[in-house]
Design a protein around this motif. Sequence first.
Motif, short mmCIF file in Angstrom:
data_model
loop_
_atom_site.label_atom_id
_atom_site.label_comp_id
_atom_site.label_asym_id
_atom_site.label_seq_id
_atom_site.Cartn_x
_atom_site.Cartn_y
_atom_site.Cartn_z
N ASP A 121 0.83 -1.22 0.00
CA ASP A 121 0.00 0.00 0.00
C ASP A 121 0.86 1.27 0.00
OD1 ASP A 121 -2.66 0.21 -0.40
OD2 ASP A 121 -3.26 0.22 1.69
N PRO A 124 -1.83 5.58 -2.72
CA PRO A 124 -3.29 5.49 -2.59
C PRO A 124 -3.88 4.55 -3.63
CG PRO A 124 -2.56 7.78 -2.49
CD PRO A 124 -1.36 6.97 -2.86
N ARG A 125 -4.91 3.84 -3.24
CA ARG A 125 -5.47 2.80 -4.11
C ARG A 125 -6.01 3.36 -5.42
NH1 ARG A 125 -7.92 -1.39 0.48
NH2 ARG A 125 -5.88 -1.64 1.52
#
Length: 276
Positions: A121, A124-125
């Motif tokens: 991660d 940001p996705r």
Amino acid sequence: MGKKKNSKPAPLPQSLKLPYTGVESHAHLDLPPFSSDIEEVLDRAKESGVRYICNVFLGHEAWKNNRHLFENHDEVFFILGTHPSHVDQCTEAELDAMRAAFSEDNRLRGIGEIGLDYYWDHFPREEQKNIFIKQLHLAKELNTRVIIHSRDAAEDTIDVLEAEGFVDYPVLWHCFGGNAELAERIIKNGWHLSIPGTVTYPKNEEAREALKVIPRDRMLIETDCPYLTPVPYRGKRNEPAYTVFTAEFIAKELDMEVEELWTTCGNNAIRFFELQ
């Protein structure tokens, strides 16, 4: 005190005497762990029955700076892409450079490894998805294959692929370690799966169960070296020759002769990457 018994040394990969029909579908041989002995590593792979090796370049600069390592090794072909942990590097200039690389180098056989990584991660996705989609569009533009990296992000990865029109497109799910349900969903979309050495680890029972639902014409084998070394070399640097141990393990799980499994997976890779 009693003398500690010496443990039995692990067998050499050449000792399995597999035919020259195997394909290592995902290796990172241009990374530093191989800088001192890459020729020996490539020789060992050949001696162990590995006919072709896919080297993964993590970005255009890696391809430009390191492809010379394989100048005298026609058995090595390439894929190129921006990993989801490096999405900040995937600028428009990088996409243009990748486009140019594919027009120049016929050893490039796919865009990858690309996808989503929710384990690390680092970004940001939504940013990961945006770069993933841009590279998928480039793959379609170039009419080339897609090799997927998906860690702790299977649902979103599949959703993006489906939404972008990649059902029944040549997609390879690299380093598959999921359960049977995930394998079935990948298969239903017409994609292939590549099995790494982690399937040999005792705790990976779900991955072993998944083997039973994967059609034999959709399965490939990989190392992801220098990572994810199979038993009996777990804990040491991985290398393409060690695909033989993963093949041996899978064959036992599926009650197949190892030579048949080895050749079948090799032929699947040859067909997927159009190596002949």
